[in-house]
Write a protein that holds these residues in place. Structure first.
Motif, PDB file in Angstrom:
ATOM      1  N   SER A  19       0.826  -1.210   0.000  1.00 38.06           N
ATOM      2  CA  SER A  19       0.000   0.000   0.000  1.00 38.06           C
ATOM      3  C   SER A  19       0.861   1.261   0.000  1.00 38.06           C
ATOM      4  O   SER A  19       0.488   2.280  -0.599  1.00 38.06           O
ATOM      5  N   VAL A  40     -11.013   4.781  -0.516  1.00 38.23           N
ATOM      6  CA  VAL A  40     -12.082   4.345   0.387  1.00 38.23           C
ATOM      7  C   VAL A  40     -13.385   4.110  -0.375  1.00 38.23           C
ATOM      8  O   VAL A  40     -14.181   3.232  -0.017  1.00 38.23           O
ATOM      9  N   ALA A  43     -13.057   0.728  -2.023  1.00 38.20           N
ATOM     10  CA  ALA A  43     -13.123  -0.293  -0.973  1.00 38.20           C
ATOM     11  C   ALA A  43     -14.557  -0.474  -0.483  1.00 38.20           C
ATOM     12  O   ALA A  43     -15.012  -1.605  -0.257  1.00 38.20           O
ATOM     13  N   SER A  75      -9.516   5.227   9.011  1.00 38.21           N
ATOM     14  CA  SER A  75      -9.396   5.274   7.552  1.00 38.21           C
ATOM     15  C   SER A  75      -9.156   6.691   7.039  1.00 38.21           C
ATOM     16  O   SER A  75      -8.069   6.998   6.546  1.00 38.21           O
ATOM     17  N   MET A 184     -15.666   2.219   5.868  1.00 37.59           N
ATOM     18  CA  MET A 184     -15.254   2.667   4.537  1.00 37.59           C
ATOM     19  C   MET A 184     -16.293   3.614   3.926  1.00 37.59           C
ATOM     20  O   MET A 184     -15.938   4.612   3.297  1.00 37.59           O
ATOM     21  N   SER A 220      -7.316  -2.497   0.613  1.00 38.84           N
ATOM     22  CA  SER A 220      -8.359  -2.197   1.595  1.00 38.84           C
ATOM     23  C   SER A 220      -9.422  -3.291   1.624  1.00 38.84           C
ATOM     24  O   SER A 220      -9.702  -3.867   2.672  1.00 38.84           O
ATOM     25  N   TYR A 224      -8.779  -6.625   4.105  1.00 39.88           N
ATOM     26  CA  TYR A 224      -9.657  -6.754   5.267  1.00 39.88           C
ATOM     27  C   TYR A 224     -10.247  -8.155   5.364  1.00 39.88           C
ATOM     28  O   TYR A 224     -10.369  -8.717   6.451  1.00 39.88           O
TER      29      TYR A 224
END
Length: 297
Positions: A19, A40, A43, A75, A184, A220, A224
């Protein structure tokens, strides 16, 4: 830890280490805010598709405040600070500074509960500070214009993760997938009013677009899912051992794809920070092995 869990752990560390490489590619062109908004947003869409497939509801009416708090500290704000820092610092330095997050978490817990840090925890804190000082003091990246502010931003991002982890441990129980999915969407909304104040610095090419997609979907979304599976199989403390592996991959990817220099100070600073983090978190490979073995007796 079985072989499948070990593979998942290494994949997660490689993804999260990557990342910082993708931020380093995307941030100088898109700017910090646009990079985070795309990250985000992608994601959130990816996790929404997974949530629809798994038939997992967010229960926004009940948990929207929780998602906003988690989305801000876990985030939106740390991603923004790291993306800002990525316009100046190397991927290697970013990944090492990120490893201080558990140290910040321990300090925050001590202040929150008004408890005195144990001797080993204090020693780990001092080692973490020494590792960062070693890295910053000898790495030529720290001499770039704007580097001091960028370093402060990266450490601030790690501090945000410490706040988020402390909050999550004390907040009402929400399953891990919903935490990621809801946070997110919250981060996506929180970033919307910020984006106009951070215009793009250039026109994105194929490498930048690919980096944004990788950050959103892989670093992301997929990351996760891997993390949640590790928590399910090993428990949260064991899953958090990924923290010790991320700098290794962050330094490796930066060297391979961005030709970043790996100096003695990079390796030594990284090792000192990791040892300090291990002392703060009480991590022990021997204890981890035997605790998992005992569960199968």
């Amino acid at each position: 830890m079985d072989s499948a869990s070990l593979v998942r752990l290494l994949c997660l560390a490689a993804i999260w280490g990557g990342s910082f490489l993708f931020m380093r590619i995307g941030a100088p062109v898109l700017g910090a805010a646009w990079l985070v908004e795309w990250r985000v947003g992608l994601a959130a869409l990816f996790l929404a598709a997974v949530g629809w497939y798994l038939r997992k509801r967010l229960r926004l009416g009940e948990h929207w405040r929780h998602y906003l708090i988690l989305g801000f500290f876990n985030s939106a704000l740390p991603f923004l600070l790291f993306s800002y820092a990525a316009q100046t610092l190397s991927a290697s330095m970013l990944s090492i500074l990120n490893a201080t997050a558990p140290i910040w978490g321990a300090v925050i817990v001590a202040l929150w509960t008004r408890t005195v840090l144990a001797g080993k925890t204090l020693a780990g804190l001092l080692l973490g500070i020494a590792g960062v000082a070693l890295l910053v003091g000898f790495d030529q990246v720290a001499l770039r214009p704007g580097a001091p502010l960028a370093i402060a931003a990266a450490l601030g991002a790690a501090f945000c993760y410490g706040i988020a982890s402390t909050y999550a441990r004390n907040a009402r129980s929400v399953d891990a997938f919903s935490n990621a999915h809801g946070s997110m969407w919250a981060a996506t909304l929180l970033m919307l009013p910020v984006v106009p104040f951070f215009p793009m610095s250039g026109t994105p090419d194929g490498a930048v677009i690919a980096s944004v997609i990788a950050l959103g979907v892989v670093c992301s979304g997929i990351a996760y899912l891997l993390y949640f599976r590790l928590i399910q199989d090993l428990g949260a403390p064991s899953a958090l051992t990924v923290t010790f592996l991320i700098p290794m991959f962050g330094v490796l990817w930066g060297h391979l794809f961005l030709s970043e220099v790996i100096g003695w100070y990079t390796l030594t600073g990284s090792l000192v920070v990791i040892v300090g983090t291990a002392l703060v978190t009480g991590f022990s490979p021997r204890r981890l092995y035997f605790s998992k073995a005992d569960q199968h007796v």
